[in-house]
Design an enzyme around this catalytic site. Structure first.
Site: not given
Ligand code: THU
Length: 132
Positions: A42-44, A53, A55, A88, A91
Site C-alpha cells: 500500500n502507498i499512502e 492498496c 492488492e 477491501c 480491491c
C-alpha cells in the site's frame, strides 16, 4: 510455488509499504503462469483518498508489464491483522474485473493464518462492464 512461499513474498513486499498515516502496512504477491511474481504494497498520501492498496499495486504492476487476467494464477495478501487479511471492497471490485474469478486468493497474516478464497466468493453479483 507453494501458497506459503507466495505469502512469504507478500510479507517481504509489505516491507516496501509507504503507510505513514495509517501505520497499517499491507503486502501482496501475484503469481503468474510463467512463474513470475509481481509484488505490491500500500502507498499512502497526505490526501487520504489517494491511498492505494497493496492488492491493486501488485495487479497494476503486472498489467503494466504486459500481463493479463489469463496469466494470473494466485494472489496473496498479508498484513499484521488478528486473522487473515481481507481485501477491501475497492480491491474486490478491481479484482473482479482483472483477476480470474475462481483463482486462489490467499488471505494471510504475520502469525501464520492463511485462508483461501476467490473473487467469486469475495464479491458475488459483481457489477461489471456488461451492466453498462
Ligand atoms: N489497505 C490495503 O492495502 N489493502 C486492503 O485490502 C485494505 C486496506 C491499505 C489502504 C491503507 O493504506 C491502509 O491499508 C489502511 O486502510
Amino acid at each position: 510455488m507453494t501458497k506459503e512461499e507466495l505469502v512469504a513474498l507478500a510479507i517481504e513486499a509489505r516491507e516496501r509499504s509507504y503507510s505513514p498515516y495509517s501505520h497499517f502496512a499491507v503486502g501482496a504477491a501475484l503469481l503468474c503462469r510463467d512463474g513470475s511474481v509481481y509484488i505490491g504494497a500500500n502507498i499512502e498520501n497526505a490526501s487520504y483518498p489517494l491511498c492505494m492498496c497493496a492488492e491493486r499495486t501488485a495487479l497494476y504492476n503486472a498489467l503494466l508489464d504486459g500481463k493479463a487476467q489469463e496469466d494470473f494464477l494466485a494472489l496473496a495478501v498479508v498484513a499484521d491483522t488478528e486473522g487473515p487479511t481481507s481485501p477491501c471492497g475497492a480491491c474486490r471490485q478491481v479484482l473482479s474485473e482483472l483477476f480470474p474469478p475462481e483463482a486462489p486468493i490467499y488471505m494471510a497474516n504475520l502469525s501464520g493464518a492463511l485462508q483461501e478464497t476467490c473473487v467469486h466468493e469475495l464479491l458475488p453479483f459483481a457489477f461489471d462492464g456488461e451492466d453498462l
